[in-house]
Design a protein around this motif. Structure first.
Motif, PDB file in Angstrom:
ATOM      1  N   PHE A  27       0.824  -1.198   0.000  1.00 45.93           N
ATOM      2  CA  PHE A  27       0.000   0.000   0.000  1.00 45.93           C
ATOM      3  C   PHE A  27       0.851   1.238   0.000  1.00 45.93           C
ATOM      4  N   HIS A 157      -2.226   6.463  -6.486  1.00 45.12           N
ATOM      5  CA  HIS A 157      -2.670   5.391  -7.392  1.00 45.12           C
ATOM      6  C   HIS A 157      -3.431   5.928  -8.607  1.00 45.12           C
ATOM      7  N   GLU A 180      -9.077   2.552  -4.250  1.00 48.10           N
ATOM      8  CA  GLU A 180      -8.367   3.631  -3.564  1.00 48.10           C
ATOM      9  C   GLU A 180      -8.091   4.831  -4.474  1.00 48.10           C
ATOM     10  N   HIS A 286      -3.825   9.357   0.383  1.00 50.31           N
ATOM     11  CA  HIS A 286      -4.068   7.917   0.306  1.00 50.31           C
ATOM     12  C   HIS A 286      -5.158   7.527   1.284  1.00 50.31           C
ATOM     13  N   PHE A 287      -5.671   6.309   1.110  1.00 47.39           N
ATOM     14  CA  PHE A 287      -6.477   5.653   2.129  1.00 47.39           C
ATOM     15  C   PHE A 287      -5.690   4.401   2.485  1.00 47.39           C
ATOM     16  N   GLU A 396      -2.076   8.988   5.323  1.00 55.66           N
ATOM     17  CA  GLU A 396      -2.601   7.609   5.320  1.00 55.66           C
ATOM     18  C   GLU A 396      -3.700   7.437   6.371  1.00 55.66           C
TER      19      GLU A 396
HETATM   20 ZN   LIG Z   1      -2.263   4.218  -1.197  1.00 55.85          ZN
END
Ligand SMILES: [Zn+2]
Length: 450
Positions: A27, A157, A180, A286-287, A396
């Motif tokens: 990730f 992403h 995501e 991001h998640f 994050e």
């Molecule tokens: Zn990510």
């Protein structure tokens, strides 16, 4: 937990016994992890003459000449020991004495670059850099604390049709798939509106689901094949016949896709940031997630957390690459850390307040180093945080496959509050955008004395 997705628990990344995990997906994106040391080393062997990270380019050490006598011994030693090289420095690749630092530029030829320190306690000299710290921005009105500031938003992403390839896709039953790259884009667009209201010039590193890189997986087939052969897969298969195939990481298809959507994509984003956008700050959105197993039948969990990342905490094998060592020194000398750390801390506190999430605790201290005062910020050597040549704050929040975040993602965007799992909540997208915006407003207002 799918090991390939668990960069947050790198120790859990299993290397299949017979095939070779060449570049595992994760990730959080980092160039090479401790577990992949042997892989990185073998990869380097392909480019033995250059000794570079994946798709890296040969460093131009002479650009560091402009940093001569711009940093004191104590400041350099502090940043090196407490931020960038917290896991030690192998084989005297960087040596410090009272007057200078000697940095190895070519190990085989034993060539070094010597950086002279400025004597005294505080360097007052102008530091060469393209971005501007908050304190050097022109005066602004109280209502526009971000006036004159250039902020680039980097939605993590790709999303859209690429989400499955990136393994940033899961679906519970017939519900809307969670991707995501689409979530981060949605938050970025909301955040842009808020930051512009506060006076910022907002730039997008990506503003649709298409890759920034013009390359595609097919461009990396030959490289993927060579990497696999180098790593003990003598006749690599081309196709993954079954996506659940435990040996898929040993296929040309899988490796060429990672070379495309991770390494090539982020390196192209860095070119865009550094040569076209010229921001004063990049915010990477991001998640987070924990391993969800089968993406078509994912595991939902109770755990939910938050953390932010800044660049630092290089592993010894990363320091051994000429390009990474060079990028570290250039970043250190630009003093990006002095700006990005307090921004990350302020944004972290704002996000913690808005989300109520506890700080994520990395299960190992082997890859990250906790920094700052909020308890939510870690230093880690990710591609984006290293390559974007300005302060970078990497967010994050939310575990997408937690019961709570999943329900909130499914609820979509809405005004006001809604009851979700028994609690009145803002839309997850607005909460994220508001919290980052509030944190930035607070930091810049204070730093500019507004
Ligand atoms: Zn990510």
């Amino acid at each position: 937990m799918t090991k390939a997705k668990s960069s947050f628990q790198p120790a859990a990344v299993a290397i299949p016994r017979h095939s070779s995990v060449v570049i595992a997906s994760s990730f959080v994106i980092r160039v090479s992890s401790l577990l992949l040391l042997w892989v990185a080393t073998s990869f380097a062997a392909l480019y033995a003459a250059d000794n570079l990270g994946i798709l890296g380019s040969k460093p131009k050490w002479n650009v560091l000449e402009k940093y001569q006598r711009t940093i004191t011994h104590d400041e350099f030693a502090h940043l090196l020991n407490d931020v960038y090289c917290t896991h030690g420095i192998p084989d005297d690749l960087i040596k410090i004495d009272n007057e200078s630092a000697q940095i190895v530029t070519d190990r085989a030829a034993q060539k070094t670059f010597t950086l002279q320190f400025v004597p005294g306690e505080n360097s007052k000299l102008q530091i060469p850099r393209l971005w501007r710290p908050a304190k050097s921005l022109p005066p602004a009105k109280t209502s526009k604390p971000l006036a004159g500031l250039r902020i680039a938003l980097d939605p993590g992403h790709l999303g859209g049709k690429w989400a499955k390839m990136e393994e940033r896709w899961f679906q519970v039953g017939d519900s809307k798939p969670v991707t995501e790259g689409d979530l981060t884009l949605r938050v970025s667009r909301m955040l842009a509106l808020r930051l512009r209201k506060l006076g910022a010039t907002v730039l997008f590193v990506r503003n649709n689901t298409d890759p920034v890189t013009p390359k595609r997986p097919s461009d990396f087939k030959e490289l993927a094949r060579r990497i696999l052969i180098q790593n003990g897969v003598p006749r690599p298969r081309d196709e993954v016949l079954n996506p659940k195939d435990p040996e898929k990481e040993g296929t040309i298809k899988f490796q060429s896709e990672i070379l495309f959507y991770r390494y090539s994509e982020i390196r192209r984003r860095a070119v865009l940031v550094n040569t076209k956008l010229h921001p004063d700050l990049v915010v990477c959105l991001h998640f987070n997630a924990e391993g969800w197993g089968d993406p078509a039948s994912p595991t939902l969990i109770d755990e939910n957390h938050l953390h932010l990342l800044v660049n630092g905490s290089y592993l010894q094998d990363e320091l051994a690459f000429d390009d990474e060592r060079f990028e570290l020194i250039r970043r250190l000398l630009s003093r990006a850390y002095d700006e990005e750390l307090p921004i990350a801390d302020t944004v972290a506190i704002s996000m913690a307040k808005a989300t109520g999430l506890p700080p994520y605790q990395y299960p190992t201290t082997q890859t990250t180093t906790k920094v700052g005062t909020s308890g939510y910020v870690y230093a880690r050597n990710l591609l984006a945080t290293r390559l974007y040549r300005c302060p970078v704050v990497y967010c994050e929040p939310y575990v997408m496959n937690s019961q709570d975040a999943f329900a909130r993602i499914q609820a979509g965007d809405y005004e006001g509050v809604k009851e979700i799992n028994g609690v009145q909540r803002k839309s997850i997208f607005r909460e994220y955008a508001d919290a980052v915006s509030d944190g930035l407003r607070e930091y810049y207002s204070k730093a500019r004395g507004l």
